[in-house]
Design a protein around this motif. Structure first.
Motif, PDB file in Angstrom:
ATOM      1  N   GLU A 230       0.830  -1.211   0.000  1.00  0.00           N
ATOM      2  CA  GLU A 230       0.000   0.000   0.000  1.00  0.00           C
ATOM      3  C   GLU A 230       0.861   1.256   0.000  1.00  0.00           C
ATOM      4  OE1 GLU A 230      -2.613  -0.239   3.363  1.00  0.00           O
ATOM      5  OE2 GLU A 230      -3.603  -2.043   2.598  1.00  0.00           O
ATOM      6  N   HIS A 231       2.082   1.152   0.534  1.00  0.00           N
ATOM      7  CA  HIS A 231       3.018   2.272   0.577  1.00  0.00           C
ATOM      8  C   HIS A 231       4.068   2.167  -0.527  1.00  0.00           C
ATOM      9  CE1 HIS A 231       1.445   3.846   4.359  1.00  0.00           C
ATOM     10  NE2 HIS A 231       1.314   2.574   4.732  1.00  0.00           N
TER      11      HIS A 231
ATOM     12  N   THR B 189       6.202  -1.679   9.325  1.00  0.00           N
ATOM     13  CA  THR B 189       5.686  -0.773   8.307  1.00  0.00           C
ATOM     14  C   THR B 189       6.838  -0.113   7.584  1.00  0.00           C
ATOM     15  OG1 THR B 189       4.073   0.997   7.885  1.00  0.00           O
ATOM     16  CG2 THR B 189       5.516   1.282   9.789  1.00  0.00           C
TER      17      THR B 189
ATOM     18  N   TYR C   2       7.268   3.534   4.815  1.00  0.00           N
ATOM     19  CA  TYR C   2       6.589   4.578   4.033  1.00  0.00           C
ATOM     20  C   TYR C   2       7.577   5.670   3.677  1.00  0.00           C
ATOM     21  CZ  TYR C   2       6.342   6.360   8.812  1.00  0.00           C
ATOM     22  OH  TYR C   2       6.653   6.740  10.102  1.00  0.00           O
ATOM     23  N   GLU C   3       7.231   6.409   2.620  1.00  0.00           N
ATOM     24  CA  GLU C   3       8.066   7.505   2.150  1.00  0.00           C
ATOM     25  C   GLU C   3       8.009   8.667   3.140  1.00  0.00           C
ATOM     26  OE1 GLU C   3       8.818  10.109  -1.896  1.00  0.00           O
ATOM     27  OE2 GLU C   3       7.028   8.863  -1.757  1.00  0.00           O
TER      28      GLU C   3
END
Length: 77
Positions: A18-19, A73, A75-76
């Motif tokens: 999703e990321h 997790t 993410y950017e």
């Protein structure tokens, strides 16, 4: 470069997707980070590095023992 085994679940793989972060990118960044720190929200270890397409991301994980890593997790930033 440290050696780690990664404990992947389908839920975590989907969450990273999703990321737009792949398993390979996550593992590479954790094993050879540009820098390390702790997640502000969870206090878990964090590794920073670049994805294949040049995005700078944070990878948050948990050490289950000296070799086994549980991805949490990524993410950017």
């Amino acid at each position: 470069m440290p050696y780690f085994e990664f404990l992947w679940s389908e839920e975590t793989i989907d969450h990273l997707a999703e990321h737009d972060v792949s398993q390979d990118e996550f593992e590479r960044i954790v094993q050879s980070p540009v820098s390390t720190s702790e997640s502000y929200s969870s206090g878990l270890p964090a590794a920073f590095g670049y994805t294949d397409d040049g995005r700078f991301v944070i990878c948050v994980f948990e050490h289950l023992d000296s070799v086994l890593v549980l991805p949490v997790t990524a993410y950017e930033i």
